[in-house]
Design a protein around this motif. Structure first.
Motif, PDB file in Angstrom:
ATOM      1  N   ALA A 157      -0.962   2.310  -0.953  1.00 30.46           N
ATOM      2  CA  ALA A 157      -1.330   1.289  -1.944  1.00 30.46           C
ATOM      3  C   ALA A 157      -2.312   1.848  -2.956  1.00 30.46           C
ATOM      4  CB  ALA A 157      -1.912   0.066  -1.246  1.00 30.46           C
ATOM      5  N   PHE A 158      -3.247   2.694  -2.500  1.00 31.17           N
ATOM      6  CA  PHE A 158      -4.162   3.367  -3.420  1.00 31.17           C
ATOM      7  C   PHE A 158      -3.381   4.133  -4.481  1.00 31.17           C
ATOM      8  CE2 PHE A 158      -7.959   3.821  -0.305  1.00 31.17           C
ATOM      9  CZ  PHE A 158      -8.492   2.627  -0.763  1.00 31.17           C
ATOM     10  N   LYS A 159      -2.453   4.958  -4.027  1.00 31.60           N
ATOM     11  CA  LYS A 159      -1.709   5.815  -4.952  1.00 31.60           C
ATOM     12  C   LYS A 159      -0.915   4.992  -5.951  1.00 31.60           C
ATOM     13  CE  LYS A 159       1.387   9.798  -5.101  1.00 31.60           C
ATOM     14  NZ  LYS A 159       2.114  10.821  -4.318  1.00 31.60           N
ATOM     15  N   ALA A 160      -0.253   3.952  -5.492  1.00 37.54           N
ATOM     16  CA  ALA A 160       0.528   3.105  -6.395  1.00 37.54           C
ATOM     17  C   ALA A 160      -0.366   2.400  -7.403  1.00 37.54           C
ATOM     18  CB  ALA A 160       1.319   2.077  -5.582  1.00 37.54           C
ATOM     19  N   THR A 161      -1.511   1.917  -6.928  1.00 37.36           N
ATOM     20  CA  THR A 161      -2.437   1.189  -7.795  1.00 37.36           C
ATOM     21  C   THR A 161      -3.006   2.076  -8.888  1.00 37.36           C
ATOM     22  OG1 THR A 161      -3.052  -0.366  -6.045  1.00 37.36           O
ATOM     23  CG2 THR A 161      -4.642  -0.046  -7.823  1.00 37.36           C
ATOM     24  N   ILE A 162      -3.502   3.240  -8.516  1.00 39.67           N
ATOM     25  CA  ILE A 162      -4.124   4.138  -9.489  1.00 39.67           C
ATOM     26  C   ILE A 162      -3.106   4.636 -10.502  1.00 39.67           C
ATOM     27  CG2 ILE A 162      -5.275   6.367  -9.732  1.00 39.67           C
ATOM     28  CD1 ILE A 162      -6.534   5.715  -6.928  1.00 39.67           C
ATOM     29  N   ASN A 163      -1.903   4.935 -10.054  1.00 35.51           N
ATOM     30  CA  ASN A 163      -0.873   5.366 -10.995  1.00 35.51           C
ATOM     31  C   ASN A 163      -0.461   4.242 -11.935  1.00 35.51           C
ATOM     32  OD1 ASN A 163       0.443   8.254 -10.672  1.00 35.51           O
ATOM     33  ND2 ASN A 163      -0.302   7.630  -8.652  1.00 35.51           N
ATOM     34  N   ALA A 164      -0.472   3.021 -11.436  1.00 38.14           N
ATOM     35  CA  ALA A 164      -0.154   1.876 -12.309  1.00 38.14           C
ATOM     36  C   ALA A 164      -1.186   1.740 -13.422  1.00 38.14           C
ATOM     37  CB  ALA A 164      -0.093   0.595 -11.480  1.00 38.14           C
ATOM     38  N   LEU A 165      -2.459   1.918 -13.092  1.00 47.05           N
ATOM     39  CA  LEU A 165      -3.517   1.837 -14.097  1.00 47.05           C
ATOM     40  C   LEU A 165      -3.379   2.935 -15.146  1.00 47.05           C
ATOM     41  CD1 LEU A 165      -6.575   1.052 -11.788  1.00 47.05           C
ATOM     42  CD2 LEU A 165      -5.663  -0.457 -13.553  1.00 47.05           C
ATOM     43  N   VAL A 166      -3.126   4.157 -14.698  1.00 45.25           N
ATOM     44  CA  VAL A 166      -3.007   5.288 -15.622  1.00 45.25           C
ATOM     45  C   VAL A 166      -1.773   5.131 -16.510  1.00 45.25           C
ATOM     46  CG1 VAL A 166      -2.689   7.795 -15.770  1.00 45.25           C
ATOM     47  CG2 VAL A 166      -4.279   6.826 -14.095  1.00 45.25           C
TER      48      VAL A 166
END
Length: 552
Positions: A157-166
């Motif tokens: 979930a961390f990885k998906a969230t941070i990539n969504a923001l970027v």
């Protein structure tokens, strides 16, 4: 709530219920327009059951809330209001009549730029670029933060969230390039971001603590190279099986205080949705920061003559630097100081009563009191105080990560024989005018006047915690670490329900903690006396120990 080392305990603050009381009897909306305005006010203020005679500022409204209210009205009704309009018509009943009287529709949308290799910077970005070129090793414009997540197996979930923001916000993919003697933004295409996760579970507590300090130094206290894309850093520490700490830092040239709130809110929104549904509710932005920068540059050239004339008048015969009673501190450890005090319910009720009867904001009362204090401390009658404003007057900028903030130069001349309540009204009007013309960048005013950037020593800001209830059910959020102060003293006002948190961040190279304790104590004396006896002259208000403040 204060931590053991005297800083604001943000985590404890998030556990507190925050509500606002009202002085007027409830009166319901009488038509559709008033009903819509009630819904808008409740969303902006985080207050329920607002009546049409309730005052925006009495309910906890402040300059940032005014900007959000203005942009929402632009979006919902297609009509543009000024800060002055909202200051004068500060009830729903009056505001509805004002909106009905406006015939011209607000049609000034921000156009989307065509794709290009380079894009113009905003005025705020240009100033930060110049400052960074003069001192590229400075970390003064690093904006650090920390998320504490209590969850198991959150890595995916961390990885998906941070990539969504970027992916969503181009600011995360922006760098700055010099060409032909000028500076430009360069925006990279999105590429997947890999996470930096360090597992500390097997370490002893002392080792964990040292690793956390090392990580903070690496993420928070290192300079950025503005010519390299990705002007942010993030590291995730796995403390225990269900305890993760996310360290985050971004450069001010691509962010501001409101942007940090956007990042925070979207981080938790995306994280929770992904954990529950394996999907992310990403709504693409209509415009990006580069579009705003180009639009701002264009509209300033076309439509900002009145604002320029206003600020030029304010800068005539600019006053000398404040002669603050400073010490030369030799044992500086690289960190600046923070002192906090809570204004209790008794004084808070007196402040609310004064705000209600005079129809001014809490900010104007504190600002007026700070002018009086600085006048007594320095013996100078022409006082400058800086204050940041969100700079997001246009409704299309509400959800964008970027550097929109502008600095207001709030200048007043003090006549000690003037009644404080008269001075208070004058200051309130001056604040209203300054915010009305806030869109004109300070950098351009100085350029037109051929002036260097003023040495602003004292700042005053008001903090909004209307979203505390939203945050406390998800995770802790703390931006109080690694204090690095850009001005001699920065005062923060945080209105809560029955109290007000007053914070002063200060340069340890110039003040000891005992100095700041005394200064803050004297400020509260001014505020307290003014709240009870505002008819007194400025020379009589509050200060009882002038000699100690002026002499060392």
């Amino acid at each position: 709530p204060i931590t053991a080392n005297g800083k604001v305990n943000r985590a404890r603050l998030l556990e507190m219920e925050v509500t606002f009381t009202r002085e007027n009897a409830y009166q319901a909306a009488t038509n559709e327009l008033e009903e819509k305005l009630v819904a808008i006010w409740e969303d902006v203020l985080g207050v329920e059951r607002i009546g049409i005679q309730d005052n925006f500022f009495e309910l906890g409204g402040h300059s940032l809330g005014v900007i959000k209210l203005m942009s929402t009205i632009q979006r919902e009704f297609g009509k543009s209001l000024s800060y002055r309009d909202l200051y004068i018509d500060s009830t729903i009943s009056k505001l509805a009549k004002k909106i009905e009287s406006i015939e011209e529709e607000y049609a000034n949308t921000i156009p989307v730029l065509e794709a290009s290799e380079l894009y113009d910077v905003s005025f705020a970005q240009r100033r930060m670029w110049i400052i960074n070129e003069l001192n590229p090793q400075s970390i003064a414009y690093n904006m650090p933060g920390r998320f504490v997540i209590k969850d198991t197996e959150p890595e995916e979930a961390f990885k998906a969230t941070i990539n969504a923001l970027v992916m969503k916000h181009e600011s995360f993919r922006t760098s700055f390039i010099e060409k032909d003697g000028d500076v430009f933004q360069k925006i990279e295409e999105y590429q997947a971001v890999e996470l930096d996760i360090e597992d500390l579970m097997q370490l002893q507590e002392e080792e964990k603590y040292q690793k956390m300090l090392d990580a903070e130094s690496l993420i928070f206290a290192q300079p950025f190279n503005l010519k390299e894309s990705g002007l942010y850093r993030m590291k995730i520490l796995k403390i225990n099986v269900d305890h993760y700490e996310v360290l985050f830092c971004i450069h001010h040239i691509i962010s501001d205080g409101v942007s940090m709130g956007i990042i925070r809110n979207e981080f938790f929104k995306y994280y929770e949705n992904y954990k529950q549904n394996k999907r992310l509710p990403i709504t693409p932005l209509k415009i990006q920061y580069k579009d705003f920068a180009a639009w701002q540059n264009n509209i300033i050239e076309e439509k900002m003559d009145e604002a320029l004339h206003y600020w030029e008048r304010k800068f005539v015969n600019f006053p000398d630097k404040l002669l603050l009673p400073e010490r030369m501190i030799m044992d500086y450890d690289g960190n600046d100081g923070q002192y906090n005090v809570v204004i209790d319910n008794d004084l808070n009720q007196k402040i609310k009563a004064l705000v209600s009867t005079t129809q001014i904001s809490v900010f104007s009362l504190f600002l007026s009191s700070l002018y009086v204090l600085l006048n007594r401390m320095t013996g100078q009658d022409d006082i400058i105080i800086g204050s940041p404003v969100a700079g997001r007057e246009h409704f299309e900028t509400e959800e964008i990560v970027g550097c929109f903030v502008n600095t207001l130069i709030l200048r007043e001349k003090i006549n000690r024989n003037e009644r404080f309540d008269h001075f208070l009204q004058h200051v309130s009007t001056s604040v209203s005018e300054a915010v009305t013309y806030q869109a004109y960048p300070l950098e351009l005013v100085l350029e037109n006047l051929q002036m260097k950037y003023p040495d602003i020593q004292v700042f005053l800001n008001i903090i909004n915690f209307s979203d505390v209830n939203e945050l406390k059910n998800s995770s802790q959020y703390d931006f109080s670490k690694n204090v690095n102060v850009k001005f001699d003293m920065i005062f923060y006002i945080t209105p809560l329900d029955d109290r007000i948190l007053l914070t002063c961040e200060y340069r340890k190279t110039k003040f000891k903690n005992t100095d700041i304790q005394h200064i803050v104590g004297e400020l509260i004396k001014v505020i307290s006396d003014a709240a009870s006896h505002s008819e007194k002259s400025i020379s009589e208000i509050g200060l009882t120990t002038r000699r100690r403040l002026v002499k060392r």
